[in-house]
Design a protein around this motif. Structure first.
Motif, mmCIF file in Angstrom:
data_model
loop_
_atom_site.group_PDB
_atom_site.id
_atom_site.type_symbol
_atom_site.label_atom_id
_atom_site.label_comp_id
_atom_site.label_asym_id
_atom_site.label_seq_id
_atom_site.Cartn_x
_atom_site.Cartn_y
_atom_site.Cartn_z
ATOM 1 N N LYS A 101 3.497 9.564 1.907
ATOM 2 C CA LYS A 101 4.294 9.521 3.137
ATOM 3 C C LYS A 101 5.283 8.359 3.085
ATOM 4 O O LYS A 101 6.468 8.509 3.372
ATOM 5 N N ARG A 102 4.790 7.178 2.702
ATOM 6 C CA ARG A 102 5.653 6.005 2.608
ATOM 7 C C ARG A 102 6.783 6.223 1.610
ATOM 8 O O ARG A 102 7.929 5.868 1.845
ATOM 9 N N LYS A 103 6.436 6.844 0.464
ATOM 10 C CA LYS A 103 7.462 7.050 -0.575
ATOM 11 C C LYS A 103 8.525 8.037 -0.111
ATOM 12 O O LYS A 103 9.714 7.840 -0.347
ATOM 13 N N ILE A 158 -1.605 -3.674 -2.948
ATOM 14 C CA ILE A 158 -2.127 -3.426 -1.601
ATOM 15 C C ILE A 158 -1.490 -2.171 -1.023
ATOM 16 O O ILE A 158 -2.135 -1.256 -0.613
ATOM 17 N N LYS A 159 -0.195 -2.141 -0.952
ATOM 18 C CA LYS A 159 0.505 -0.911 -0.588
ATOM 19 C C LYS A 159 1.986 -1.087 -0.886
ATOM 20 O O LYS A 159 2.454 -2.202 -1.068
ATOM 21 N N THR A 160 2.699 0.011 -0.935
ATOM 22 C CA THR A 160 4.119 -0.070 -1.244
ATOM 23 C C THR A 160 4.891 -0.392 0.027
ATOM 24 O O THR A 160 4.792 0.341 1.006
ATOM 25 N N PRO A 207 7.018 -1.167 11.683
ATOM 26 C CA PRO A 207 7.252 -0.936 10.251
ATOM 27 C C PRO A 207 8.361 0.086 9.989
ATOM 28 O O PRO A 207 8.571 0.992 10.802
ATOM 29 N N GLY A 208 9.030 -0.058 8.867
ATOM 30 C CA GLY A 208 10.075 0.899 8.461
ATOM 31 C C GLY A 208 9.609 2.346 8.543
ATOM 32 O O GLY A 208 10.335 3.197 9.070
ATOM 33 N N PRO A 209 8.414 2.681 8.024
ATOM 34 C CA PRO A 209 7.968 4.082 8.090
ATOM 35 C C PRO A 209 7.573 4.530 9.501
ATOM 36 O O PRO A 209 7.149 5.665 9.700
ATOM 37 N N GLY A 210 7.719 3.633 10.466
ATOM 38 C CA GLY A 210 7.575 3.994 11.872
ATOM 39 C C GLY A 210 6.212 4.544 12.242
ATOM 40 O O GLY A 210 5.178 4.163 11.680
ATOM 41 N N SER A 248 0.299 -10.281 18.713
ATOM 42 C CA SER A 248 1.322 -10.276 17.661
ATOM 43 C C SER A 248 1.835 -8.866 17.385
ATOM 44 O O SER A 248 2.996 -8.682 17.047
ATOM 45 N N GLN A 249 0.962 -7.905 17.494
ATOM 46 C CA GLN A 249 1.372 -6.522 17.229
ATOM 47 C C GLN A 249 0.381 -5.588 17.915
ATOM 48 O O GLN A 249 -0.829 -5.812 17.835
ATOM 49 N N ALA A 250 0.898 -4.581 18.579
ATOM 50 C CA ALA A 250 0.024 -3.624 19.264
ATOM 51 C C ALA A 250 0.629 -2.240 19.145
ATOM 52 O O ALA A 250 1.852 -2.089 19.172
ATOM 53 N N SER A 319 -10.605 -6.715 11.560
ATOM 54 C CA SER A 319 -9.757 -7.855 11.206
ATOM 55 C C SER A 319 -9.014 -7.550 9.913
ATOM 56 O O SER A 319 -9.376 -6.639 9.175
ATOM 57 N N LYS A 320 -7.980 -8.347 9.623
ATOM 58 C CA LYS A 320 -7.306 -8.295 8.319
ATOM 59 C C LYS A 320 -7.555 -9.623 7.627
ATOM 60 O O LYS A 320 -7.189 -10.642 8.223
ATOM 61 N N PRO A 321 -8.073 -9.734 6.428
ATOM 62 C CA PRO A 321 -8.795 -8.670 5.750
ATOM 63 C C PRO A 321 -10.141 -8.423 6.442
ATOM 64 O O PRO A 321 -10.528 -9.268 7.232
ATOM 65 N N THR A 324 -5.947 -3.657 7.108
ATOM 66 C CA THR A 324 -4.553 -4.079 7.191
ATOM 67 C C THR A 324 -4.160 -3.902 8.655
ATOM 68 O O THR A 324 -4.934 -3.351 9.442
ATOM 69 N N ILE A 325 -2.991 -4.366 9.017
ATOM 70 C CA ILE A 325 -2.573 -4.238 10.410
ATOM 71 C C ILE A 325 -2.246 -2.779 10.710
ATOM 72 O O ILE A 325 -2.683 -2.213 11.691
ATOM 73 N N GLU A 326 -1.478 -2.165 9.825
ATOM 74 C CA GLU A 326 -1.186 -0.734 9.983
ATOM 75 C C GLU A 326 -2.402 0.069 9.525
ATOM 76 O O GLU A 326 -3.264 -0.447 8.831
ATOM 77 N N MET A 327 -2.410 1.355 9.891
ATOM 78 C CA MET A 327 -3.541 2.212 9.552
ATOM 79 C C MET A 327 -3.415 2.812 8.155
ATOM 80 O O MET A 327 -4.403 3.156 7.526
HETATM 81 P P1 XMP Z 1 -0.145 -4.548 6.962
HETATM 82 O O1 XMP Z 1 -0.428 -3.167 7.442
HETATM 83 O O2 XMP Z 1 0.235 -4.600 5.513
HETATM 84 O O3 XMP Z 1 1.116 -5.021 7.784
HETATM 85 O O4 XMP Z 1 -1.242 -5.527 7.290
HETATM 86 C C1 XMP Z 1 1.636 -6.331 7.771
HETATM 87 C C2 XMP Z 1 2.921 -6.298 8.537
HETATM 88 O O5 XMP Z 1 3.893 -5.542 7.810
HETATM 89 C C3 XMP Z 1 4.328 -4.429 8.563
HETATM 90 N N1 XMP Z 1 4.510 -3.325 7.633
HETATM 91 C C4 XMP Z 1 5.691 -2.854 7.205
HETATM 92 N N2 XMP Z 1 6.937 -3.208 7.520
HETATM 93 N N3 XMP Z 1 7.778 -1.551 6.062
HETATM 94 C C5 XMP Z 1 7.972 -2.535 6.974
HETATM 95 O O6 XMP Z 1 9.125 -2.819 7.281
HETATM 96 C C6 XMP Z 1 6.557 -1.145 5.684
HETATM 97 O O7 XMP Z 1 6.411 -0.251 4.868
HETATM 98 C C7 XMP Z 1 5.456 -1.838 6.292
HETATM 99 N N4 XMP Z 1 4.117 -1.705 6.190
HETATM 100 C C8 XMP Z 1 3.555 -2.624 7.012
HETATM 101 C C9 XMP Z 1 3.263 -4.200 9.588
HETATM 102 O O8 XMP Z 1 3.745 -3.502 10.727
HETATM 103 C C10 XMP Z 1 2.802 -5.611 9.885
HETATM 104 O O9 XMP Z 1 3.669 -6.244 10.789
#
Ligand code: XMP
Length: 328
Positions: A101-103, A158-160, A207-210, A248-250, A319-321, A324-327
């Motif tokens: 999905k991200r790609k 961790i993730k792209t 995040p960019g992928p919304g 910080s984020q919700a 928590s992170k770790p 992650t913040i996103e799902m």
């Molecule tokens: P994670 O999920 O990695 O998120 O703990 C850390 C912060 O990064 C944001 N995030 C992204 N921002 N493109 C972005 O612009 C992305 O692909 C992306 N993935 C995660 C996330 O919302 C959090 O603030």
């Protein structure tokens, strides 16, 4: 370095790098990072910076309109909105894997960007006093840079992050990343220095992928709608309670699983909404926000009453770790 010096140095660096007639493109989302990056670019080169908002079909309720108002009208940035909603959703159809999905989103974003670059380039060619489009602005932060590096081989990635790293050769633009060495709190301080409004600077990152990475599994128009409406209620209640800046984020994620509920006399089978709210200073580690029980119950009731199609509300305590913040 000191913030006042950083601003002057960054503007000087941008002016030295970008030729006197060259054009710069930059994606904006309305978030803190891209807004601050766009504001510094506008200050450095004025209307030779073209901000592009790509509506990817997975933005939040009324988000496009808000970006037009804050960046276009208030900051006077040269802004174009590209309506990519249908293209993104059609490419995401049937895709459930988070990395895929991200790609797809990253690639579609670049495809549309390229089209826009070509369009602006053609317009520039028609005018003798305007130079070529040579650069792409990105609001990449230091944590994004670190997390995208695989430090123990590919399995440890961790993730792209779709906004980091090399652009495909087909997109013939060089990157400018004025925030690449900054953490989030430093970006906010820089934004204040640039005169950006408090509400924009304190806006939670998105995040960019919304919403696509908050809609677990396949992104369907139906679940985009549920996600938008539930998220809007959650954020509105957080703002009304005066705790927006403490969090910080919700957001609200929508599960793929469904659960049974009762509505009036009828038995309904709907999706599960997962509320997530975290506190962090650097986004590298985070803890769940400790809600007042009455407030979280009120939010849950509102979502269940007002969003048809959601039958359960849960709160994510991870928590992170290790999370992650996103799902996704
Ligand atoms: P994670 O999920 O990695 O998120 O703990 C850390 C912060 O990064 C944001 N995030 C992204 N921002 N493109 C972005 O612009 C992305 O692909 C992306 N993935 C995660 C996330 O919302 C959090 O603030």
């Amino acid at each position: 370095w000191k913030m006042e010096n950083f601003r002057a140095k960054e503007i000087a660096r941008i002016r030295a790098l970008v030729g006197p007639n060259d054009q710069v493109l930059g994606g904006v989302s309305g978030g803190v990072d891209s807004s601050v990056a766009a504001a510094v670019m506008k200050e450095a080169i004025g209307d030779r910076f073209h901000a592009i908002l790509i509506d990817n079909g997975v933005m939040r309720l009324n988000e496009c309109e808000q970006v037009k108002e804050t960046l276009g009208e208030h900051l006077g940035i040269n802004l174009t909105v590209v309506n990519g909603g249908e293209l993104f959703l059609s490419r995401l159809k049937g895709v459930t894997d988070p990395e895929k999905k991200r790609k797809i989103i990253g690639k579609t974003f670049i495809d549309l960007f390229q089209e826009e670059a070509i369009r602006i380039e053609k317009e520039a060619e028609a005018k003798p006093d305007v130079g070529p489009v040579k650069y792409l602005l990105q609001g990449t932060l230091y944590p994004d840079v670190i997390e995208s590096v695989s430090y123990k081989g590919p399995a440890a990635t961790i993730k792209t992050h779709h906004n980091v790293g090399g652009l495909p050769d087909t997109l013939n633009l060089r990157l400018i990343e004025p925030l690449r060495e900054m953490f989030k709190d430093e970006v906010r301080a820089f934004g204040r220095e640039l005169g950006i409004h408090h509400d924009v600077l304190m806006r939670h990152p998105f995040p960019g992928p919304g919403l696509a990475i908050r809609i677990l599994g396949e992104v369907t128009p139906e679940r985009v709608e549920l996600s938008r409406r539930a998220d809007h209620i959650f954020i509105s209640e957080i703002r009304a309670a005066g705790i927006y800046d403490d969090i910080s984020q919700a957001y609200v994620a929508i599960s793929q699983d469904r659960a049974v509920g009762v509505q009036g006399d009828a038995r309904v089978y709907g999706f599960i909404a997962i509320l997530r709210a975290v506190v962090t200073s650097d986004f590298m580690s985070a803890t769940p926000y400790e809600f007042d029980w009455k407030l979280i119950k009120k939010i849950s009731t509102r979502i269940l009453n007002e969003v048809d199609g959601i039958t359960r509300v849960t709160y994510d305590m991870t928590s992170k770790p290790p999370g992650t913040i996103e799902m996704e």
